[in-house]
Design a protein around this motif. Structure first.
Motif, PDB file in Angstrom:
ATOM      1  N   ASN A  37     -98.379-144.996  67.406  1.00  0.00           N
ATOM      2  CA  ASN A  37     -97.380-145.031  66.326  1.00  0.00           C
ATOM      3  C   ASN A  37     -96.048-145.593  66.832  1.00  0.00           C
ATOM      4  N   GLN A  38     -95.693-145.234  68.050  1.00  0.00           N
ATOM      5  CA  GLN A  38     -94.442-145.758  68.616  1.00  0.00           C
ATOM      6  C   GLN A  38     -94.490-147.286  68.737  1.00  0.00           C
ATOM      7  N   TRP A  39     -95.604-147.828  69.259  1.00  0.00           N
ATOM      8  CA  TRP A  39     -95.722-149.276  69.397  1.00  0.00           C
ATOM      9  C   TRP A  39     -95.811-149.962  68.032  1.00  0.00           C
ATOM     10  N   LEU A  59     -90.151-153.332  64.081  1.00  0.00           N
ATOM     11  CA  LEU A  59     -88.769-153.698  64.381  1.00  0.00           C
ATOM     12  C   LEU A  59     -88.685-155.158  64.859  1.00  0.00           C
ATOM     13  N   ALA A  60     -89.634-155.562  65.703  1.00  0.00           N
ATOM     14  CA  ALA A  60     -89.643-156.948  66.189  1.00  0.00           C
ATOM     15  C   ALA A  60     -89.830-157.923  65.032  1.00  0.00           C
ATOM     16  N   VAL A  61     -90.663-157.572  64.094  1.00  0.00           N
ATOM     17  CA  VAL A  61     -90.865-158.438  62.912  1.00  0.00           C
ATOM     18  C   VAL A  61     -89.573-158.545  62.122  1.00  0.00           C
ATOM     19  N   GLN A  62     -88.869-157.379  61.995  1.00  0.00           N
ATOM     20  CA  GLN A  62     -87.595-157.416  61.255  1.00  0.00           C
ATOM     21  C   GLN A  62     -86.587-158.324  61.965  1.00  0.00           C
ATOM     22  N   ALA A  73     -96.910-158.414  71.150  1.00  0.00           N
ATOM     23  CA  ALA A  73     -97.083-157.585  72.345  1.00  0.00           C
ATOM     24  C   ALA A  73     -97.119-156.107  71.971  1.00  0.00           C
ATOM     25  N   ALA A  74     -96.219-155.711  71.062  1.00  0.00           N
ATOM     26  CA  ALA A  74     -96.166-154.319  70.619  1.00  0.00           C
ATOM     27  C   ALA A  74     -97.451-153.941  69.885  1.00  0.00           C
TER      28      ALA A  74
END
Length: 222
Positions: free
Chosen positions: A69-71, A77-80, A89-90
């Motif tokens: 869930n954390q990844w 967040l990376a997509v945002q 990677a996430a």
């Protein structure tokens, strides 16, 4: 599991038949109880280990689910931030933990089944041990009572034989005394008869003497 096979053998055992057919019932009964106590202790230990393993698997499963869930949140967040490479990677990390979580979930389910089997085996063996102790106590008491009665019967047999022998000896003594009394009585009767005959002869002789005396005193006829 070899342990469960041994437990199954003990659970299927017919305690009554085993003890009744044994050369030494008391020794076998004590050995059966001792074997069950040892097996029960081993099963109890395995139950504790299984429960501990189950808790460990639950902990690992929860850790991988939380990490997944954390990844996943980091990928979002990376997509945002329009960081697609970081997002990929996430997501890769998230997917890896998801796969691990699935594997641990399967192991956990298997462990729950095994733990339940061991718990049931422990409960059944504990009940069997309780029944075996009671059965052994009863059969041992019966065996001891049988031996005591056997000894008592043997003692009564010896006593009866002794009493019969004593009675026969008394009867033999009585017969011998009666025979002796009869012999003595016959001897006494024979003695009395002899005395009577001798007395009769003496009386006849006396009479003859008296008769001769009377004759001698009579005057002679001329």
């Amino acid at each position: 599991m070899a342990l469960l096979e041994r437990v199954g053998t003990l659970l299927r055992a017919n305690i009554n038949d085993l003890i009744e057919k044994a050369e030494d019932p008391e020794k076998l009964a004590r050995q059966l109880v001792l074997d069950m106590e040892n097996q029960l202790l081993q099963v109890k230990t395995q139950v504790a280990i299984a429960i501990a393993d189950q808790h460990l698997l639950q902990k690992k499963l929860k850790e991988h689910e939380e990490t997944m869930n954390q990844w996943t949140r980091k990928a979002e967040l990376a997509v945002q931030k329009q960081q697609d490479d970081l997002a990929r990677a996430a997501l890769q990390r998230s997917l890896s933990n998801q796969q691990l979580a699935v594997a641990f979930a399967e192991q956990l389910e298997n462990q729950r089944v095994e733990t339940e089997i061991l718990r049931n085996a422990f409960d059944r063996l504990q009940q069997k041990l309780h029944e075996t102790r009671s059965t052994c106590e009863m059969l041992i008491a019966q065996h001891r009572r049988s031996r005591t009665m056997g000894k008592a019967n043997a003692s009564r047999t010896v006593t009866a034989a002794h009493q019969r022998s004593t009675a026969l000896n008394r009867l033999r003594s009585t017969i011998q005394r009666n025979e002796a009394d009869n012999i003595a009585s016959r001897m006494m009767l024979e003695t009395d008869s002899l005395e009577d005959r001798l007395g009769a002869l003496e009386r006849e002789d006396q009479i003859e003497r008296l008769l001769e005396d009377l004759k001698s005193r009579q005057p002679r006829l001329t």
